[in-house]
Design a protein around this motif. Structure first.
Motif, mmCIF file in Angstrom:
data_model
loop_
_atom_site.group_PDB
_atom_site.id
_atom_site.type_symbol
_atom_site.label_atom_id
_atom_site.label_comp_id
_atom_site.label_asym_id
_atom_site.label_seq_id
_atom_site.Cartn_x
_atom_site.Cartn_y
_atom_site.Cartn_z
ATOM 1 N N ASN A 161 -15.288 5.876 8.117
ATOM 2 C CA ASN A 161 -15.358 4.829 9.132
ATOM 3 C C ASN A 161 -14.284 5.056 10.185
ATOM 4 O O ASN A 161 -13.550 6.056 10.140
ATOM 5 C CB ASN A 161 -15.235 3.435 8.500
ATOM 6 C CG ASN A 161 -13.902 3.214 7.798
ATOM 7 O OD1 ASN A 161 -12.919 3.917 8.036
ATOM 8 N ND2 ASN A 161 -13.855 2.219 6.924
ATOM 9 N N PRO A 217 -25.055 7.285 2.530
ATOM 10 C CA PRO A 217 -24.799 7.812 3.882
ATOM 11 C C PRO A 217 -25.785 8.880 4.331
ATOM 12 O O PRO A 217 -25.810 9.238 5.501
ATOM 13 C CB PRO A 217 -23.378 8.369 3.770
ATOM 14 C CG PRO A 217 -23.180 8.644 2.326
ATOM 15 C CD PRO A 217 -23.968 7.603 1.593
ATOM 16 N N HIS A 259 -16.641 6.945 2.870
ATOM 17 C CA HIS A 259 -17.757 6.097 2.471
ATOM 18 C C HIS A 259 -17.717 5.883 0.956
ATOM 19 O O HIS A 259 -17.574 6.845 0.194
ATOM 20 C CB HIS A 259 -19.084 6.748 2.877
ATOM 21 C CG HIS A 259 -20.259 5.842 2.783
ATOM 22 N ND1 HIS A 259 -20.800 5.452 1.580
ATOM 23 C CD2 HIS A 259 -20.999 5.221 3.746
ATOM 24 C CE1 HIS A 259 -21.837 4.650 1.803
ATOM 25 N NE2 HIS A 259 -21.974 4.498 3.102
#
Length: 335
Positions: A141, A179, A147
Motif C-alpha cells: 500500500n 492481490p 498485502h
C-alpha cells in the motif's frame, strides 16, 4: 501461432466500445514471446466501430472474433470459454497491457508445478495519457505495508514461485482479497470444468471469483514480477472511489451481492464471520456514506442497520448509527 510441443494458452478478451485502445491491445497480445496461443476476442455489442476495426485486423492477424449483444464482460468471457481449447487460460482487458514474458514465464511455472491451479503476479498502474507510474505494485500500500494475503504461510517452489499453503488462506482472502486478479494471472483450464463467471454481474466479480476458487480448493501461487500494466483513465468502469454517490451505492450493492454468493462455499465459521464483517463494512463505510453525501438520511440509516445485523459486535457502527438517527430526526423536523 500454434506449436504442439508446448501447451496451448487461450487468451480471452472482452471488448465493448474500446476503439481508441484496440491498437495497443493487439500489440500487447501479439508481442508475447510465447507462441502457442489462441486469441479469442469477444465483442460485447460495441457501437463505436470496434467490431468493424477488428474484422479488418483479422484479415492479417490470426485471432478468433466472436460477437454477442451487450451482456457485460463476464458473459463475454463465458462465450470465449466455450471456444477455448487451451491447457491454460489467460484473460486481458481491452485497455491494459502485459509485459512480453507474461505468458511464457507463468506457463513455465505451471508446467513445473502441476499442483498449482492459479498463479499471479504484480499489477503496475500507469497514467494512460502520460505513461507515468501511478502505483508501482499492488503488493504494497502507499505506506509500504505488504498485502496481508502475501504474509500467509507459503512454500517456495524456486524461481520466485510461492505456493500458498496456509490453512487460513480462505479467511484472509475474504477479509483482504487476493492481490492477483484474472488479468495478471494464468489459470489451468480445469478451473472451468464445472463453473463459469456469473454473468449477472457487470462489475466487481473478478475478486469474488478468485476467492470462490480458493474456497473450492484450487491452489494459488504468486511471483514478485509485474504481470499486468493497468492503464488509469477516465473511461475505466472500475474506478468508483471518486465517482458519483449513486455509482458508489451501486458498486457497494454489487460487492455485497458478490460476497453473499460465497456463503455456500465456506468451510468453517471463521470464513462465514469474515464474510459477514466485510458485508457489514460495505454497508457501513461505503453505502451509508454515499447515501449521506446524497442527503438521503433514511437510506443512510437503513444501511447502518443492515451493517449491525451482519456484525452486531462492532462498537463503531452503532455510534455512527446514532449520528445518522439524529440527522434523520432533524430532517423530519424540517419537513
Amino acid at each position: 501461432m500454434k506449436n504442439n510441443k508446448t501447451p496451448l494458452v487461450s487468451i480471452i478478451v472482452p471488448i465493448y466500445n474500446r476503439l481508441p485502445f484496440l491498437g495497443q491491445l493487439i500489440a500487447t497480445l501479439v508481442d508475447q514471446n510465447y507462441q502457442n496461443t489462441e486469441i479469442i476476442i469477444v465483442d460485447d455489442g460495441s457501437s463505436d466501430g470496434s467490431y468493424e476495426w477488428l474484422l479488418t485486423e483479422q484479415k492479417e492477424l490470426a485471432f478468433i472474433l466472436l460477437q454477442q449483444p451487450n451482456q457485460g464482460a463476464y458473459a463475454a468471457r463465458n462465450l470465449g470459454l466455450t471456444q477455448a481449447k487451451g491447457d491454460y487460460i489467460a484473460f486481458q482487458d481491452s485497455d491494459d497491457e502485459w509485459p512480453v514474458n507474461h505468458i511464457s514465464s507463468l506457463v513455465t511455472a505451471l508446467e513445473k508445478n502441476k499442483d498449482i491451479d492459479w498463479i499471479f503476479g504484480k499489477i503496475k498502474r500507469i497514467n494512460h495519457q502520460t505513461g507515468e507510474t501511478v502505483e508501482a505494485s499492488n503488493y504494497e500500500n502507499k505506506a509500504g505495508q505488504r498485502h496481508p494475503f502475501l504474509s500467509l504461510q507459503n512454500c517456495d517452489r524456486g524461481n520466485g514461485v510461492k505456493l500458498i499453503t496456509d490453512p487460513n488462506a480462505g479467511q484472509m482472502a475474504i477479509k483482504a482479497r487476493i492481490p492477483g486478479s484474472t488479468q495478471c494471472a494464468l489459470l489451468r483450464n480445469t478451473i472451468f470444468e464445472n463453473q463459469q463467471f456469473d454473468a449477472s454481474f457487470r462489475t466487481a466479480y473478478d475478486q469474488i471469483f478468485a476467492i470462490k476458487c480458493l474456497l473450492q480448493g484450487f491452489k494459488f501461487a504468486y511471483v514478485e514480477d509485474v504481470h499486468q500494466i493497468y492503464h488509469v483513465h477516465d473511461a475505466h468502469i472500475s474506478l468508483v472511489t471518486q465517482s458519483s454517490a449513486q455509482k458508489r451505492i451501486n458498486s457497494a450493492a454489487e460487492q455485497i451481492r458478490g460476497y453473499q454468493t460465497l456463503t455456500d462455499k465456506v468451510t468453517n465459521k471463521l470464513q462465514q464471520q469474515a464474510i459477514n464483517e466485510v458485508i457489514a463494512n460495505l454497508y457501513a463505510w461505503l453505502m451509508s456514506v454515499a447515501y449521506r453525501e446524497s442527503k438521503d438520511y433514511q437510506n443512510e440509516w437503513n444501511s447502518l442497520l443492515k451493517a449491525i445485523q451482519y456484525n452486531p459486535y462492532s462498537l463503531r457502527i452503532p455510534k455512527t448509527l446514532l449520528s445518522s438517527s439524529i440527522r434523520n430526526l432533524l430532517e423530519m423536523i424540517r419537513i
